[in-house]
Design a protein around this motif. Structure first.
Motif, short mmCIF file in Angstrom:
data_model
loop_
_atom_site.label_atom_id
_atom_site.label_comp_id
_atom_site.label_asym_id
_atom_site.label_seq_id
_atom_site.Cartn_x
_atom_site.Cartn_y
_atom_site.Cartn_z
N ALA A 9 -30.22 -34.43 -33.22
CA ALA A 9 -29.00 -34.42 -33.84
C ALA A 9 -29.06 -33.84 -35.33
CB ALA A 9 -28.40 -36.00 -33.99
N GLY A 10 -28.36 -33.05 -35.44
CA GLY A 10 -28.47 -32.37 -36.90
C GLY A 10 -29.04 -31.14 -37.00
N GLU A 11 -29.88 -30.93 -35.87
CA GLU A 11 -30.84 -29.29 -35.66
C GLU A 11 -29.94 -28.37 -35.68
OE1 GLU A 11 -34.45 -27.94 -32.78
OE2 GLU A 11 -34.07 -30.28 -32.90
N LEU A 12 -28.76 -28.22 -34.78
CA LEU A 12 -27.85 -27.03 -34.91
C LEU A 12 -26.73 -27.15 -35.50
CD1 LEU A 12 -28.31 -26.64 -30.97
CD2 LEU A 12 -29.68 -25.28 -32.81
N SER A 13 -26.16 -26.18 -35.99
CA SER A 13 -24.60 -26.18 -36.34
C SER A 13 -23.83 -26.22 -35.32
CB SER A 13 -24.30 -24.87 -37.21
OG SER A 13 -24.18 -23.68 -36.29
N VAL A 14 -22.63 -26.49 -35.66
CA VAL A 14 -21.62 -26.71 -34.65
C VAL A 14 -21.34 -25.67 -34.00
CG1 VAL A 14 -19.40 -26.44 -36.06
CG2 VAL A 14 -19.12 -27.93 -34.00
N GLU A 15 -21.33 -24.18 -34.69
CA GLU A 15 -21.37 -23.02 -33.79
C GLU A 15 -22.25 -22.82 -33.09
OE1 GLU A 15 -18.71 -20.82 -33.77
OE2 GLU A 15 -17.68 -22.23 -35.01
N GLU A 16 -23.56 -22.91 -33.27
CA GLU A 16 -24.70 -22.91 -32.39
C GLU A 16 -24.50 -23.68 -31.05
OE1 GLU A 16 -28.30 -21.81 -35.47
OE2 GLU A 16 -27.43 -23.81 -35.50
N ILE A 17 -24.16 -24.86 -31.62
CA ILE A 17 -23.80 -25.80 -30.36
C ILE A 17 -22.78 -25.21 -29.27
CG2 ILE A 17 -22.89 -28.02 -29.32
CD1 ILE A 17 -24.26 -29.17 -32.04
N LEU A 18 -21.39 -24.91 -29.84
CA LEU A 18 -20.46 -24.52 -29.05
C LEU A 18 -20.90 -23.06 -28.41
CD1 LEU A 18 -17.39 -25.21 -31.50
CD2 LEU A 18 -18.01 -26.21 -29.10
N THR A 19 -21.55 -22.14 -29.20
CA THR A 19 -22.04 -20.87 -28.50
C THR A 19 -22.89 -21.33 -27.39
OG1 THR A 19 -22.04 -19.76 -30.56
CG2 THR A 19 -23.38 -18.76 -28.78
N ALA A 20 -23.91 -22.12 -27.40
CA ALA A 20 -24.78 -22.56 -26.19
C ALA A 20 -23.97 -23.14 -25.00
CB ALA A 20 -25.56 -23.65 -26.72
N GLU A 62 -9.68 -28.60 -25.17
CA GLU A 62 -9.60 -27.33 -26.06
C GLU A 62 -10.85 -27.31 -26.87
OE1 GLU A 62 -7.08 -25.30 -26.45
OE2 GLU A 62 -6.11 -26.23 -25.13
N GLU A 63 -11.54 -26.04 -27.13
CA GLU A 63 -12.69 -26.13 -28.13
C GLU A 63 -12.65 -26.80 -29.24
OE1 GLU A 63 -14.68 -22.37 -30.29
OE2 GLU A 63 -15.02 -22.32 -28.11
N SER A 64 -11.29 -26.77 -29.95
CA SER A 64 -10.97 -27.41 -31.18
C SER A 64 -11.26 -28.90 -31.09
CB SER A 64 -9.65 -27.14 -31.63
OG SER A 64 -8.79 -27.41 -30.66
N GLU A 65 -11.17 -29.36 -29.96
CA GLU A 65 -11.20 -30.91 -29.75
C GLU A 65 -12.64 -31.11 -29.79
OE1 GLU A 65 -9.06 -31.47 -26.26
OE2 GLU A 65 -7.14 -31.52 -26.98
N MET A 66 -13.42 -30.49 -29.06
CA MET A 66 -14.83 -30.61 -28.94
C MET A 66 -15.63 -30.30 -30.26
SD MET A 66 -17.37 -31.50 -26.69
CE MET A 66 -18.88 -31.10 -26.35
N ARG A 67 -15.17 -29.33 -31.03
CA ARG A 67 -15.61 -29.14 -32.33
C ARG A 67 -15.65 -30.49 -33.32
NH1 ARG A 67 -16.52 -24.95 -35.40
NH2 ARG A 67 -15.77 -23.60 -33.62
N ALA A 68 -14.33 -30.99 -32.93
CA ALA A 68 -13.94 -32.30 -33.81
C ALA A 68 -15.01 -33.43 -33.44
CB ALA A 68 -12.54 -32.58 -33.64
N CYS A 69 -15.00 -33.57 -32.10
CA CYS A 69 -15.96 -34.55 -31.40
C CYS A 69 -17.51 -34.33 -32.16
CB CYS A 69 -16.02 -34.68 -29.98
SG CYS A 69 -16.97 -35.87 -29.33
N ILE A 70 -17.74 -33.14 -32.12
CA ILE A 70 -19.20 -33.14 -32.50
C ILE A 70 -19.45 -33.45 -33.74
CG2 ILE A 70 -20.78 -31.16 -32.70
CD1 ILE A 70 -19.73 -29.70 -30.20
N GLU A 71 -18.62 -32.90 -34.68
CA GLU A 71 -18.44 -33.28 -36.14
C GLU A 71 -18.38 -34.50 -36.42
OE1 GLU A 71 -15.65 -30.46 -37.50
OE2 GLU A 71 -16.88 -28.77 -37.83
N LYS A 72 -17.35 -35.26 -35.89
CA LYS A 72 -17.12 -36.89 -35.90
C LYS A 72 -18.43 -37.64 -35.56
CE LYS A 72 -14.38 -40.53 -34.32
NZ LYS A 72 -13.44 -40.97 -32.99
#
Length: 81
Positions: A9-20, A62-72
């Protein structure tokens, strides 16, 4: 499906996670839960994003929902330091 990507946790940015995830990889994130290390698996099947924790399987349309979950949940690196 791509090879699972294992990170802390904390190793990748949210963009790196979503891209993967978009590239077809499962992202296995080791994080602290309940005082112990646990793996959380994030995946995307092309339509739905999944966040499989030791206690629950979350689904996001939605990707935006996943982004919010990852950040939360704090799975991503924050560059605010």
């Amino acid at each position: 499906m791509g090879k699972p990507l294992r990170v802390e946790a904390g190793e990748l940015s949210v963009e790196e996670i979503l891209t993967a995830l978009r590239d077809g990889h499962r992202v296995v994130i080791t994080t602290q839960m309940f005082g112990n290390d646990h793996d959380v698996t994030l995946r995307h099947d092309g339509a739905t994003y999944y966040c499989d924790t030791p206690t629950t399987l979350h689904k996001h349309e939605e990707e935006s929902e996943m982004r919010a979950c990852i950040e939360k949940m704090g799975y991503n690196r924050t560059d605010a330091n």
